[in-house]
Motif scaffolding. Structure first.
Motif, PDB file in Angstrom:
ATOM      1  N   MET A  85       0.846  -1.209   0.000  1.00  0.00           N
ATOM      2  CA  MET A  85       0.000   0.000   0.000  1.00  0.00           C
ATOM      3  C   MET A  85       0.880   1.258   0.000  1.00  0.00           C
ATOM      4  N   LEU A  86       1.909   1.257   0.868  1.00  0.00           N
ATOM      5  CA  LEU A  86       2.811   2.420   0.923  1.00  0.00           C
ATOM      6  C   LEU A  86       3.505   2.621  -0.427  1.00  0.00           C
ATOM      7  N   LEU A  87       3.995   1.498  -0.999  1.00  0.00           N
ATOM      8  CA  LEU A  87       4.756   1.588  -2.247  1.00  0.00           C
ATOM      9  C   LEU A  87       3.889   2.080  -3.409  1.00  0.00           C
ATOM     10  N   ILE A  88       2.617   1.654  -3.445  1.00  0.00           N
ATOM     11  CA  ILE A  88       1.780   2.080  -4.578  1.00  0.00           C
ATOM     12  C   ILE A  88       1.437   3.566  -4.464  1.00  0.00           C
ATOM     13  N   VAL A  89       1.316   4.071  -3.232  1.00  0.00           N
ATOM     14  CA  VAL A  89       1.063   5.509  -3.081  1.00  0.00           C
ATOM     15  C   VAL A  89       2.273   6.290  -3.631  1.00  0.00           C
ATOM     16  N   ILE A  90       3.477   5.839  -3.265  1.00  0.00           N
ATOM     17  CA  ILE A  90       4.692   6.498  -3.768  1.00  0.00           C
ATOM     18  C   ILE A  90       4.753   6.379  -5.291  1.00  0.00           C
ATOM     19  N   ARG A  91       4.392   5.181  -5.799  1.00  0.00           N
ATOM     20  CA  ARG A  91       4.489   4.939  -7.246  1.00  0.00           C
ATOM     21  C   ARG A  91       3.511   5.815  -8.028  1.00  0.00           C
ATOM     22  N   ALA A 138      -3.592   2.119 -27.106  1.00  0.00           N
ATOM     23  CA  ALA A 138      -4.603   2.572 -26.143  1.00  0.00           C
ATOM     24  C   ALA A 138      -4.873   1.453 -25.141  1.00  0.00           C
ATOM     25  N   ALA A 139      -4.869   0.191 -25.622  1.00  0.00           N
ATOM     26  CA  ALA A 139      -5.145  -0.947 -24.726  1.00  0.00           C
ATOM     27  C   ALA A 139      -4.064  -1.046 -23.650  1.00  0.00           C
ATOM     28  N   ALA A 140      -2.803  -0.813 -24.042  1.00  0.00           N
ATOM     29  CA  ALA A 140      -1.711  -0.892 -23.059  1.00  0.00           C
ATOM     30  C   ALA A 140      -1.876   0.211 -22.019  1.00  0.00           C
ATOM     31  N   ARG A 141      -2.281   1.411 -22.489  1.00  0.00           N
ATOM     32  CA  ARG A 141      -2.447   2.525 -21.544  1.00  0.00           C
ATOM     33  C   ARG A 141      -3.549   2.194 -20.532  1.00  0.00           C
ATOM     34  N   VAL A 142      -4.701   1.724 -21.068  1.00  0.00           N
ATOM     35  CA  VAL A 142      -5.819   1.368 -20.180  1.00  0.00           C
ATOM     36  C   VAL A 142      -5.380   0.250 -19.223  1.00  0.00           C
ATOM     37  N   GLY A 143      -4.672  -0.731 -19.755  1.00  0.00           N
ATOM     38  CA  GLY A 143      -4.209  -1.858 -18.934  1.00  0.00           C
ATOM     39  C   GLY A 143      -3.349  -1.386 -17.768  1.00  0.00           C
ATOM     40  N   HIS A 144      -2.417  -0.461 -18.032  1.00  0.00           N
ATOM     41  CA  HIS A 144      -1.548   0.032 -16.955  1.00  0.00           C
ATOM     42  C   HIS A 144      -2.351   0.825 -15.919  1.00  0.00           C
ATOM     43  N   VAL A 145      -3.314   1.635 -16.407  1.00  0.00           N
ATOM     44  CA  VAL A 145      -4.132   2.419 -15.458  1.00  0.00           C
ATOM     45  C   VAL A 145      -4.941   1.473 -14.559  1.00  0.00           C
ATOM     46  N   VAL A 146      -5.511   0.409 -15.169  1.00  0.00           N
ATOM     47  CA  VAL A 146      -6.309  -0.536 -14.369  1.00  0.00           C
ATOM     48  C   VAL A 146      -5.406  -1.259 -13.356  1.00  0.00           C
ATOM     49  N   LEU A 147      -4.181  -1.610 -13.761  1.00  0.00           N
ATOM     50  CA  LEU A 147      -3.252  -2.238 -12.808  1.00  0.00           C
ATOM     51  C   LEU A 147      -2.996  -1.301 -11.625  1.00  0.00           C
ATOM     52  N   TYR A 148      -2.769  -0.030 -11.930  1.00  0.00           N
ATOM     53  CA  TYR A 148      -2.559   0.958 -10.854  1.00  0.00           C
ATOM     54  C   TYR A 148      -3.771   1.016  -9.926  1.00  0.00           C
ATOM     55  N   LEU A 149      -4.977   1.102 -10.520  1.00  0.00           N
ATOM     56  CA  LEU A 149      -6.203   1.221  -9.706  1.00  0.00           C
ATOM     57  C   LEU A 149      -6.346   0.022  -8.776  1.00  0.00           C
ATOM     58  N   LEU A 150      -6.106  -1.179  -9.332  1.00  0.00           N
ATOM     59  CA  LEU A 150      -6.260  -2.384  -8.509  1.00  0.00           C
ATOM     60  C   LEU A 150      -5.164  -2.479  -7.446  1.00  0.00           C
ATOM     61  N   MET A 151      -3.953  -2.050  -7.801  1.00  0.00           N
ATOM     62  CA  MET A 151      -2.865  -2.097  -6.803  1.00  0.00           C
ATOM     63  C   MET A 151      -3.180  -1.162  -5.627  1.00  0.00           C
ATOM     64  N   LEU A 152      -3.991  -0.125  -5.892  1.00  0.00           N
ATOM     65  CA  LEU A 152      -4.426   0.771  -4.812  1.00  0.00           C
ATOM     66  C   LEU A 152      -5.604   0.187  -4.037  1.00  0.00           C
ATOM     67  N   LEU A 153      -6.618  -0.265  -4.808  1.00  0.00           N
ATOM     68  CA  LEU A 153      -7.880  -0.670  -4.166  1.00  0.00           C
ATOM     69  C   LEU A 153      -7.756  -1.948  -3.339  1.00  0.00           C
ATOM     70  N   LEU A 198     -11.218  -8.598  -5.976  1.00  0.00           N
ATOM     71  CA  LEU A 198     -10.356  -7.689  -6.755  1.00  0.00           C
ATOM     72  C   LEU A 198      -8.919  -8.194  -6.763  1.00  0.00           C
ATOM     73  N   GLY A 199      -8.517  -8.880  -5.675  1.00  0.00           N
ATOM     74  CA  GLY A 199      -7.168  -9.449  -5.618  1.00  0.00           C
ATOM     75  C   GLY A 199      -6.958 -10.454  -6.746  1.00  0.00           C
ATOM     76  N   TYR A 200      -7.955 -11.311  -6.961  1.00  0.00           N
ATOM     77  CA  TYR A 200      -7.811 -12.306  -8.039  1.00  0.00           C
ATOM     78  C   TYR A 200      -7.886 -11.648  -9.422  1.00  0.00           C
ATOM     79  N   VAL A 201      -8.677 -10.575  -9.560  1.00  0.00           N
ATOM     80  CA  VAL A 201      -8.701  -9.854 -10.848  1.00  0.00           C
ATOM     81  C   VAL A 201      -7.312  -9.262 -11.112  1.00  0.00           C
ATOM     82  N   LEU A 202      -6.711  -8.699 -10.057  1.00  0.00           N
ATOM     83  CA  LEU A 202      -5.347  -8.148 -10.211  1.00  0.00           C
ATOM     84  C   LEU A 202      -4.367  -9.241 -10.628  1.00  0.00           C
TER      85      LEU A 202
END
Ligand code: HEM
Ligand code: HEM
Length: 179
Positions: A62-68, A85-100, A147-151
Motif C-alpha cells: 500500500m505504501l509503495l503504490i502511493v509512492i508509485r 490505447a489498450a496498453a495505456r488502459v491496462g496500466h491504469v487498471v493495474l494501478y487502480l487495482l494495486m491501490l484498491l 479484486l485481488g484475483y482480478v489483479l
C-alpha cells in the motif's frame, strides 16, 4: 542500470520507476503465493510460513503504490508513450487495482476494531469490537479477495504480453524497462 537517470524520459523509464516496478513485482509474487497457499492448502507448511506475513506485506505494498502513483504523476509528461490505447488502459487498471486491493483490506482491518501493528508500527490501536463498523468490514469481505484475483489475472496477462514482445524481437518495448 547504473547509467539510467533517476527520472523517466520519453525513451525509457528511469531508475526510480524501475526500482518501484521490480520491488513491487517481487512483493506481489510473494503476496499472491501467500493468498493462494491460504486458499488451496490452508494449514499446510507453506501456508503456516507465508500467511503470517500477508497483512504486513500488504501494508508495505500500500505504501509503495502511493509512492508509485505520485512518482508516475510527477513524470507523466516525460514517460515512454504507451504502445497502444489498450496498453495505456491496462496500466491504469493495474494501478487502480494495486491501490484498491490493499485499501479495502486495510479499511476492513480498521472497521473490525482489532488492533493492527505491521512490522511493530502501531498503525491501528483498535477499539471495542462490539462497535465494529459494518460497512467497512463488508466492503473488505465483499471486494478484497475478488479484486485481488482480478489483479492476479491482469498481472499475469501483462507479464505474458511483456514476454511476447521480448521473444518476438520487439526489444525496443521491453528495453524501456529492462536496459
Ligand atoms: C496488494 C496487496 C494485497 C494483495 C494482492 C492481496 C491478495 C489477497 C487475495 C488474492 C486473497 C484471497 C485469498 C483466498 O482466497 O483465501 C486475500 C485474502 C486476504 N487478505 Fe489480502 N492482499 C493484499 C493486501 C492485504 C492487506 C493489506 C491485508 C490486511 C491488512 C490483507 C488481508 C487479507 C485477509 C484477512 C484475507 C482473508 C480474507 C479474504 O479472503 O478476504 N490483504 N488477499
Ligand atoms: C516478470 C514480471 C514482469 C515483467 C517481465 C514486466 C515487464 C514490463 C515492461 C517491459 C514494461 C514496460 C512496458 C512499456 O513501456 O509499454 C512494464 C511496465 C509496467 N508494468 Fe510490468 N512487468 C512485470 C510485472 C509487473 C507486475 C506484477 C505489475 C503490477 C501488477 C506490473 C505493472 C506495470 C506497470 C503499471 C507498468 C507501466 C510502467 C509503470 O508505471 O511502472 N508489472 N512491465
Amino acid at each position: 542500470m547504473q547509467q539510467v537517470p533517476a527520472c523517466d524520459s520519453t525513451e525509457r523509464y528511469g531508475r526510480v520507476t524501475r526500482i518501484l516496478h521490480w520491488i513491487m513485482a517481487i512483493l506481489l509474487a510473494w503476496q499472491f503465493t501467500s493468498a493462494l497457499a491460504h486458499f488451496l492448502a490452508e494449514d499446510s507448511a507453506l501456508d503456516e510460513l507465508l500467511w503470517g506475513t500477508h497483512k504486513a506485506v500488504g501494508f508495505l505494498l500500500m505504501l509503495l503504490i502511493v509512492i508509485r502513483v505520485l512518482w508516475a504523476l510527477l513524470n507523466l509528461r516525460h514517460r515512454p508513450p504507451a504502445i497502444s490505447a489498450a496498453a495505456r488502459v491496462g496500466h491504469v487498471v493495474l494501478y487502480l487495482l494495486m491501490l484498491l486491493v490493499p485499501l479495502v483490506a486495510l479499511m476492513r482491518q480498521y472497521g473490525s476494531g482489532r488492533e493492527f501493528s505491521p512490522f511493530g508500527i502501531p498503525l491501528m490501536p483498535g477499539f471495542d469490537e462490539s462497535l465494529k463498523i459494518k460497512w467497512m468490514t463488508d466492503l473488505g469481505s465483499n471486494f478484497h479477495s475478488l479484486l485481488g484475483y482480478v489483479l492476479l489475472v491482469l498481472a499475469l496477462g501483462h507479464i505474458a504480453f511483456a514476454l511476447k514482445h521480448y521473444f518476438a524481437g520487439e526489444r525496443q518495448i521491453t528495453d524501456r524497462m529492462l536496459k
